[in-house]
Write an enzyme that holds these catalytic residues in place. Structure first.
Site, PDB file in Angstrom:
ATOM      1  N   SER A 168     -82.012 -35.421 -92.920  1.00  0.00           N
ATOM      2  CA  SER A 168     -82.575 -35.646 -94.257  1.00  0.00           C
ATOM      3  C   SER A 168     -83.478 -34.478 -94.640  1.00  0.00           C
ATOM      4  CB  SER A 168     -83.316 -36.990 -94.297  1.00  0.00           C
ATOM      5  OG  SER A 168     -83.779 -37.270 -95.588  1.00  0.00           O
ATOM      6  N   THR A 169     -84.768 -34.735 -94.863  1.00  0.00           N
ATOM      7  CA  THR A 169     -85.703 -33.724 -95.369  1.00  0.00           C
ATOM      8  C   THR A 169     -85.716 -32.470 -94.501  1.00  0.00           C
ATOM      9  OG1 THR A 169     -87.083 -35.557 -96.093  1.00  0.00           O
ATOM     10  CG2 THR A 169     -88.058 -33.362 -96.161  1.00  0.00           C
ATOM     11  N   HIS A 195     -78.895 -36.691 -96.383  1.00  0.00           N
ATOM     12  CA  HIS A 195     -79.409 -37.330 -97.595  1.00  0.00           C
ATOM     13  C   HIS A 195     -79.508 -36.280 -98.694  1.00  0.00           C
ATOM     14  CE1 HIS A 195     -81.582 -40.509 -94.881  1.00  0.00           C
ATOM     15  NE2 HIS A 195     -80.273 -40.678 -94.920  1.00  0.00           N
ATOM     16  N   MET A 288     -87.301 -37.801 -93.042  1.00  0.00           N
ATOM     17  CA  MET A 288     -88.245 -38.907 -93.172  1.00  0.00           C
ATOM     18  C   MET A 288     -87.540 -40.229 -92.881  1.00  0.00           C
ATOM     19  SD  MET A 288     -90.714 -38.068 -96.435  1.00  0.00           S
ATOM     20  CE  MET A 288     -89.436 -37.866 -97.654  1.00  0.00           C
ATOM     21  N   ASP A 291     -83.506 -43.749 -90.737  1.00  0.00           N
ATOM     22  CA  ASP A 291     -82.056 -43.877 -90.879  1.00  0.00           C
ATOM     23  C   ASP A 291     -81.373 -43.213 -89.688  1.00  0.00           C
ATOM     24  OD1 ASP A 291     -79.612 -44.525 -91.997  1.00  0.00           O
ATOM     25  OD2 ASP A 291     -79.541 -42.737 -93.267  1.00  0.00           O
TER      26      ASP A 291
END
Length: 348
Positions: A168-169, A195, A288, A291
């Site tokens: 993600s991030t 993401h 973050m 998941d």
């Protein structure tokens, strides 16, 4: 108190972002700037903890200002991006240069998404401010590996032939570094859930393909997973694997519609566990939240293996931390060693 500088040539955007951030008592907008040149001067004078940076601006654009910030006084920068193909290309370039993440430019007082955008913006500012400039991953990715690293060769067929990556991030430069280090004859197929908005995943896959020896594309239903090929889940949808008698199909689906993230790492890795069991290797990278944790749990239950990116090399140590704290990983790996570790774990 987290000090934020907002840089944008749109008066509306400067006001909208400032208003959102000022709602949190732990955040203070210490200045606003109309272009990159003003922004750079304010960074030097105000020493903000976090900067939000528009990309297209007069006098000095956001990418140029970002380069100067990263050279002179590195700090977390969130890019303000339009959710278009052109916006995606510029944003991905910004993340190569050191930006930690992005926020959508499409803000409107009548938008139904405004509350979610506000919540995400505040969460991202707080998270990246806490990490300071520990995103070694983003800086390391500026030294792009256009040639694969000399990874140890292994004899015989691998025990595992499917690698599922959840991220993600801060993910794009990290995934780029890993995939660009793999050899053309990498003996497993790769599926990736990053993401990312729908407009971004196609350009992201194309960028990965351009710097990697393996083949990379945005997944479509009908794709077949095979060694040396990687598939990126399209933004806003999921991918799952379907094991047939003689092949593994990649399936793009909207289900589950109520998933918190689309694409979902849990959905992807859970499907890997169901489709190939112990032949799967799960890799959880910077991001973050948590998941991927339940997906890895399912994969480990079927005899698969799992790797997590180390705290010191993550932009945000959220997703890897979740699986580490649940004792679900076999190895915790620095980014620079991840490609080699993935290769080695195919044979364990």
């Amino acid at each position: 108190m987290i000090k934020v500088l907002v840089v944008d040539d749109s008066a509306f955007m400067r006001k909208a972002i400032s208003t959102m951030l000022d709602k949190d008592p732990g955040i203070s907008v210490v200045g606003v700037a109309r272009n990159g040149r003003e922004g750079l001067d304010m960074v030097r004078k105000l020493d903000p903890d976090v900067v939000t940076m528009d990309i297209e601006m007069p006098e000095m654009d956001g990418l140029t200002a970002l380069r100067h910030i990263m050279m002179e006084c590195p700090r977390p920068v969130l890019m303000v991006s339009s959710l278009t193909t052109e916006g995606a290309e510029s944003t991905l370039k910004a993340m190569e240069l050191g930006a930690v993440d992005f926020i959508p430019k499409q803000l409107s007082k009548v938008s139904l998404d405004i509350i979610k955008i506000e919540r995400d913006l505040i969460e991202k500012v707080k998270t990246v401010a806490a990490r300071k400039m520990r995103h070694v991953a983003a800086r390391a990715a500026t030294r792009k590996a256009h040639r694969p690293a000399l990874l140890p060769r292994r004899d015989g067929r691998p025990v595992r032939d499917v690698v599922a990556i959840g991220v993600s991030t801060g993910g794009p430069p990290v995934v780029q570094k890993i995939l660009s280090s793999l050899p053309a004859d990498f003996p497993a197929g790769i599926v990736i859930a990053q993401h990312m908005p729908a407009a971004f995943t196609g350009p992201f896959a194309a960028r990965l393909d351009s710097v990697s020896q393996i083949s990379v594309k945005e997944a479509e239903s009908g794709d077949v997973l095979r060694p040396g090929h990687a598939f990126v889940a399209p933004g806003g949808r999921h991918i799952i694997l379907d094991q047939k008698v003689s092949r593994i199909d990649v399936v793009v689906t909207d289900e589950p519609r109520d998933a918190l993230y689309k694409p979902s790492v849990n959905v992807l890795i859970g499907s890997v566990a169901k489709a190939v069991g112990r032949r799967g290797l799960g890799v959880i990278l910077t991001g973050m939240g948590s998941d991927g944790c339940e997906g890895i749990r399912a994969l480990k239950g079927k005899g698969g293996r799992a790797l997590a990116q180390s705290d010191s090399t993550c932009v945000v140590y959220g997703m890897p931390k979740a699986v580490v704290e649940e004792n679900l990983v076999d190895e915790i790996v620095d980014l620079d060693d991840m490609a080699e570790s993935i290769m080695a774990n195919l044979y364990k």
